[in-house]
Motif scaffolding. Structure first.
Motif, PDB file in Angstrom:
ATOM      1  N   LEU A   1     -11.117 -77.439 -50.075  1.00 46.50           N
ATOM      2  CA  LEU A   1     -11.247 -75.892 -49.864  1.00 46.50           C
ATOM      3  C   LEU A   1     -10.808 -75.239 -50.974  1.00 46.50           C
ATOM      4  N   ILE A   2     -11.397 -74.057 -51.134  1.00 47.18           N
ATOM      5  CA  ILE A   2     -11.467 -73.043 -52.382  1.00 47.18           C
ATOM      6  C   ILE A   2     -10.019 -72.198 -52.053  1.00 47.18           C
ATOM      7  N   ASP A   3     -10.256 -71.367 -50.688  1.00 45.88           N
ATOM      8  CA  ASP A   3      -9.400 -70.578 -50.382  1.00 45.88           C
ATOM      9  C   ASP A   3      -9.208 -70.559 -48.728  1.00 45.88           C
ATOM     10  N   SER A   4      -8.106 -70.917 -48.295  1.00 42.81           N
ATOM     11  CA  SER A   4      -7.714 -70.674 -46.972  1.00 42.81           C
ATOM     12  C   SER A   4      -7.706 -69.179 -46.215  1.00 42.81           C
TER      13      SER A   4
ATOM     14  N   VAL B   1     -22.037 -74.216 -49.027  1.00 39.43           N
ATOM     15  CA  VAL B   1     -20.919 -75.047 -49.088  1.00 39.43           C
ATOM     16  C   VAL B   1     -20.051 -74.599 -50.355  1.00 39.43           C
ATOM     17  N   ASP B   2     -20.703 -74.480 -51.430  1.00 36.94           N
ATOM     18  CA  ASP B   2     -20.018 -74.123 -52.636  1.00 36.94           C
ATOM     19  C   ASP B   2     -19.412 -72.695 -52.527  1.00 36.94           C
ATOM     20  N   ASP B   3     -19.696 -71.849 -51.536  1.00 33.63           N
ATOM     21  CA  ASP B   3     -19.106 -70.579 -51.402  1.00 33.63           C
ATOM     22  C   ASP B   3     -17.507 -70.777 -50.854  1.00 33.63           C
ATOM     23  N   ILE B   4     -17.367 -71.926 -50.134  1.00 33.61           N
ATOM     24  CA  ILE B   4     -15.796 -71.828 -49.568  1.00 33.61           C
ATOM     25  C   ILE B   4     -15.328 -73.506 -49.937  1.00 33.61           C
ATOM     26  N   PHE B   5     -15.923 -74.504 -50.541  1.00 32.89           N
ATOM     27  CA  PHE B   5     -15.716 -75.796 -51.013  1.00 32.89           C
ATOM     28  C   PHE B   5     -15.886 -76.314 -52.449  1.00 32.89           C
ATOM     29  N   PHE B   6     -14.988 -76.739 -53.121  1.00 33.80           N
ATOM     30  CA  PHE B   6     -15.136 -77.250 -54.411  1.00 33.80           C
ATOM     31  C   PHE B   6     -15.285 -78.880 -54.335  1.00 33.80           C
TER      32      PHE B   6
END
Length: 87
Positions: A5-8, A62-67
């Motif tokens: 997750l990029i940012d909670s 998916v790329d907007d919220i996960f790496f």
């Protein structure tokens, strides 16, 4: 492949902005509330499939919220080249 997750806070915002509580969104995408909470709190990393369900449920990529990253689990032995042999 691992998904991180990029940012909670961004994920919480997206869930709320789409009119869901965390519990309601978990039900909507058919995963447990506890598992979604662990993902949001970065205690667990979802599979690519679950990350896709989260992203699709929020109408984002998916790329907007996960790496995504790869983990090499190979235990290949690295050897030195033999003397006199050039690559």
């Amino acid at each position: 492949m691992k998904m991180s997750l990029i940012d909670s806070e961004s994920l919480r915002f997206l869930i709320a902005n789409n009119g869901f509580s965390v519990r309601g969104f978990a039900n909507y995408i058919k995963i447990s509330n506890a598992y979604l909470s662990d993902i949001i709190n970065q205690k667990k990393e979802p599979s690519a499939s679950i990350a896709g369900r989260i992203a699709n449920g929020l109408n984002v990529s998916v790329d907007d919220i996960f790496f995504a990253y790869y983990v090499n689990k190979s235990k290949t032995k690295v050897t030195e080249p033999k003397k006199g042999v050039t690559a």
